[in-house]
Write an enzyme that holds these catalytic residues in place. Structure first.
Site, PDB file in Angstrom:
ATOM      1  N   CYS A 165     -25.701  25.400  29.618  1.00 53.75           N
ATOM      2  CA  CYS A 165     -26.377  26.251  30.632  1.00 53.75           C
ATOM      3  C   CYS A 165     -25.979  25.490  32.019  1.00 53.75           C
ATOM      4  O   CYS A 165     -25.926  24.340  32.183  1.00 53.75           O
ATOM      5  CB  CYS A 165     -27.748  26.298  30.389  1.00 53.75           C
ATOM      6  N   ARG A 191     -18.836  26.533  32.749  1.00 51.64           N
ATOM      7  CA  ARG A 191     -19.607  25.871  31.741  1.00 51.64           C
ATOM      8  C   ARG A 191     -19.743  26.969  30.578  1.00 51.64           C
ATOM      9  O   ARG A 191     -19.941  26.510  29.369  1.00 51.64           O
ATOM     10  CB  ARG A 191     -21.088  25.327  32.118  1.00 51.64           C
ATOM     11  N   TRP A 247     -26.301  29.911  28.143  1.00 48.45           N
ATOM     12  CA  TRP A 247     -25.652  30.341  27.141  1.00 48.45           C
ATOM     13  C   TRP A 247     -26.964  30.265  25.810  1.00 48.45           C
ATOM     14  O   TRP A 247     -27.271  29.310  25.574  1.00 48.45           O
ATOM     15  CB  TRP A 247     -24.596  28.872  26.983  1.00 48.45           C
ATOM     16  N   ASN A 256     -32.148  23.600  30.421  1.00 52.38           N
ATOM     17  CA  ASN A 256     -30.842  23.361  29.496  1.00 52.38           C
ATOM     18  C   ASN A 256     -31.260  22.589  28.481  1.00 52.38           C
ATOM     19  O   ASN A 256     -31.730  21.206  28.495  1.00 52.38           O
ATOM     20  CB  ASN A 256     -29.737  22.830  30.530  1.00 52.38           C
ATOM     21  N   GLY A 257     -30.965  22.795  27.262  1.00 58.97           N
ATOM     22  CA  GLY A 257     -31.275  22.161  26.144  1.00 58.97           C
ATOM     23  C   GLY A 257     -31.901  23.002  25.090  1.00 58.97           C
ATOM     24  O   GLY A 257     -31.879  24.008  25.116  1.00 58.97           O
ATOM     25  N   LYS A 313      -6.179  25.402  20.910  1.00 56.26           N
ATOM     26  CA  LYS A 313      -5.825  26.238  22.388  1.00 56.26           C
ATOM     27  C   LYS A 313      -5.682  27.625  22.154  1.00 56.26           C
ATOM     28  O   LYS A 313      -6.372  28.504  23.171  1.00 56.26           O
ATOM     29  CB  LYS A 313      -4.804  25.603  23.128  1.00 56.26           C
ATOM     30  N   GLU A 326      -8.780  29.423  21.222  1.00 57.81           N
ATOM     31  CA  GLU A 326      -9.752  29.330  22.332  1.00 57.81           C
ATOM     32  C   GLU A 326      -9.378  30.434  23.320  1.00 57.81           C
ATOM     33  O   GLU A 326     -10.302  31.315  24.051  1.00 57.81           O
ATOM     34  CB  GLU A 326      -9.862  28.122  23.206  1.00 57.81           C
ATOM     35  N   LYS A 365     -18.251  24.613  28.279  1.00 63.03           N
ATOM     36  CA  LYS A 365     -17.256  23.596  28.763  1.00 63.03           C
ATOM     37  C   LYS A 365     -17.989  22.164  28.437  1.00 63.03           C
ATOM     38  O   LYS A 365     -17.212  21.275  27.924  1.00 63.03           O
ATOM     39  CB  LYS A 365     -17.074  23.578  30.481  1.00 63.03           C
TER      40      LYS A 365
END
Length: 613
Positions: free
Chosen positions: A2, A27, A73, A99-100, A490, A493, A608
């Site tokens: 986040c 992110r 997120w 965040n967490g 890659k 993703e 990210k």
């Protein structure tokens, strides 16, 4: 994962927070929101992109000198408006972003529900906020004290920032396991808070990185840090060396393409001041100051996740060849949970682009308790892994905004190669002739990368040729096997095409069943000690009508005649060649993603900086 932004000072908060949230979009996120305090506390949040939130706020009164913002997120609860942050307390006077993950949120939620609290969202964040509110009400204490008490009960990781309608000149923040940086305004009359420095650099380069178990009480003209025991801590103020231009696209269509093309300079920056081939010297203080422990290590364990794990696999080959020390490469998420045997004298090399990867961070803390030497390799200065490690090296790749790692990967390879060369030379397992040869080969890499990048247009044509394939197979041997894994990652993703990487010889033990005229098979087939063997593997694919795309060394006429398509890279010693052979694979993933009309900088579901386990 986040993104967190907050502001307190004499400027308008909303424009600063909005711009900061856009800077943090790399992110990865699925919703966003802001809380602004100007007399009343107003919260606005929306599923989707920051631009969607911005559209809903057109015409609203957004005047405020204090505010908090968030990109989420999803972990607890689906992506939707009600699960987006900020969350409000029961009485509507507190708003919080987080965040967490709070691991014991279910227990806390049950206790609060019995007391009559209602929950609008499915998130652990709302539970923590209402737990703090309940403590404040029951103890008739300040918000600062309520946060301190709550966090002693909480199990999990967090960065939290709270805004209080009854205290409109104060932000309360705390961290454990997730990053938080506080920027100090140039006139010391404002403060900027964020998950990383990218939203801050436009306004100030004077920052404080908050450590685990620290509480920050922030006013426009004051920053107070305390531990959870209410003892004041002197903030460690430092200057950022980050430039605003580094987080702008600079004329490229996407950050990912910009970062691929930055690799000649980023690898050069990684080597600069460390490798001097002319004089045959390496200068890396993290190795020199711990050389006896490194030389006498019975075992090196490399822990990492994702792309960094692939860099670790290549390092395993290099270190074992040059230093003759056994190396194990572990996924950090598995290492920390499987009760590994770690002994005093073991060396743990932790690799992380962000320096905040939760699984890696917890894994090295556990290994540190067991007496291992922790050597961190990270890109972000001041990050958690950098601070927890006994020693280490920064990759100096600069900010990497594209979610899929490119320049950070080649910088990691450069650092790992330097470490192996210095250690092998000091240990006596690498003779002077080979040492000097490899130093020259390594120092030449930044000059050779542009030649690999000149293949971009040819790779673009290949991308349009193969963009509708449903599957890809990537094959390599030796040092190029991990490059096959990285190439496949890659592509997954960026293009959402299923891809697998395998050792080329292992292909016969299962994956060859997938081969038909519709399957593109990418061979990383540069000239090395495995070259004749990989030619045989190509013939096996061609015999089954597979489409062969080969990354080859310039002048390789044999594979050129066999393959359907070739991408040429300059010649290099096989030990450093992966820094060249990976570049066409980065470009291939990028151009296929673009050809499919996808958001290559922000692929779906990805983040990210993975700061949750």
């Amino acid at each position: 994962m986040c993104g967190i932004v907050a502001y307190i000072g004499n400027k308008q908060a909303y424009p600063i927070i909005l711009k900061g949230l856009k800077r943090l979009e790399y992110r990865g996120y699925d919703s966003s929101g802001v809380a602004l305090l100007n007399g009343g506390l107003n919260v606005y949040k929306k599923k989707g992109k920051v631009a969607d939130l911005e559209d809903t706020l057109v015409g609203k009164d957004l005047q405020a000198n204090i505010g908090i913002g968030h990109t989420r997120w999803a972990t607890h609860g689906e992506p939707c408006d009600r699960n987006a942050h900020p969350h409000l307390s029961e009485n509507g006077k507190l708003a919080m972003i987080h965040n967490g993950i709070i691991e014991n949120y279910n227990q806390l939620k049950s206790e609060l529900q019995k007391k009559g609290y209602n929950f609008i969202s499915d998130t652990d964040t709302e539970v923590l906020l209402k737990f703090i509110e309940d403590i404040q009400l029951n103890n008739q204490c300040s918000l600062e004290e309520a946060v301190r008490i709550a966090l002693k009960r909480v199990v999990g990781a967090y960065v939290i920032i709270l805004i209080d309608q009854d205290n409109p000149d104060t932000l309360i923040a705390a961290r454990k396991g997730s990053p938080l940086v506080i920027g100090i305004g140039k006139n010391r009359d404002e403060h900027f808070l964020a998950s990383d420095a990218s939203p801050i650099i436009e306004y100030t380069k004077t920052v404080v990185y908050v450590n685990d178990y620290e509480l920050a009480i922030i006013k426009p003209d004051e920053l107070v840090l305390k531990n959870l025991g209410n003892e004041k801590i002197t903030p460690f103020v430092q200057q950022l060396d980050l430039e605003l231009a580094a987080i702008e696209k600079g004329g490229y269509d996407h950050f990912m393409l910009k970062e691929i093309f930055e690799q000649p300079s980023t690898v050069f920056d990684c080597l600069r001041g460390r490798v001097d081939a002319a004089n045959g010297t390496i200068t890396m203080s993290g190795v020199t100051s711990n050389i006896e422990q490194l030389k006498n290590a019975q075992r090196i364990i490399i822990i990492a996740c994702g792309t960094s794990w692939h860099a670790g696999l290549i390092a395993e080959y290099i270190i074992e060849e040059l230093c003759r020390i056994p190396v194990e490469v572990e996924y950090a998420s598995e290492f920390r949970y499987r009760n590994p045997i770690v002994q005093k004298g073991d060396v743990i090399i932790a690799i992380s682009q962000s320096g905040e990867t939760a699984d890696t961070l917890v894994a090295i803390e556990k290994a540190k308790e067991q007496g291992a030497l922790i050597f961190g390799i990270v890109n972000v200065v001041g990050s958690s892994i950098a601070r927890v490690s006994h020693a280490g090296a920064y990759t100096h790749a600069g900010p990497e905004i594209g979610v899929a790692s490119t320049k950070a990967f080649t910088a990691q390879l450069a650092v790992l190669t330097i470490i192996a060369l210095q250690l092998g030379y000091e240990k006596g397992t690498l003779d002077n002739k080979r040492f000097l040869h490899l130093l020259n080969e390594l120092q030449a890499i930044p000059e050779k990368i542009p030649a690999a990048l000149q293949q971009a247009e040819a790779v673009k044509q290949l991308a349009y040729k193969y963009k509708d394939a449903r599957d890809f197979l990537y094959l390599g041997r030796g040092y190029n096997f991990p490059i096959a894994l990285e190439g496949a990652l890659k592509l997954k993703e960026i293009s959402y095409i299923h891809a697998e990487g395998y050792p080329a010889a292992e292909m016969k033990h299962g994956p060859i069943a997938l081969v038909d005229e519709n399957l593109p098979v990418v061979f990383i087939a540069t000239k090395d000690s495995y070259h004749e063997k990989i030619i045989s593997n190509i013939q096996e694919i061609k015999a089954r009508k597979g489409k062969v795309i080969a990354v080859i060394t310039e002048g390789d006429d044999v594979i050129t005649k066999m393959a359907d398509d070739v991408i040429v890279v300059p010649a290099a010693d096989e030990l450093v060649a992966p820094m060249l052979s990976v570049i066409p694979l980065q470009l291939l993933a990028y151009y296929i993603g673009v050809a499919k009309g996808l958001d290559v900088d922000k692929p779906r579901n990805l983040a990210k900086s993975v700061t949750v386990e």
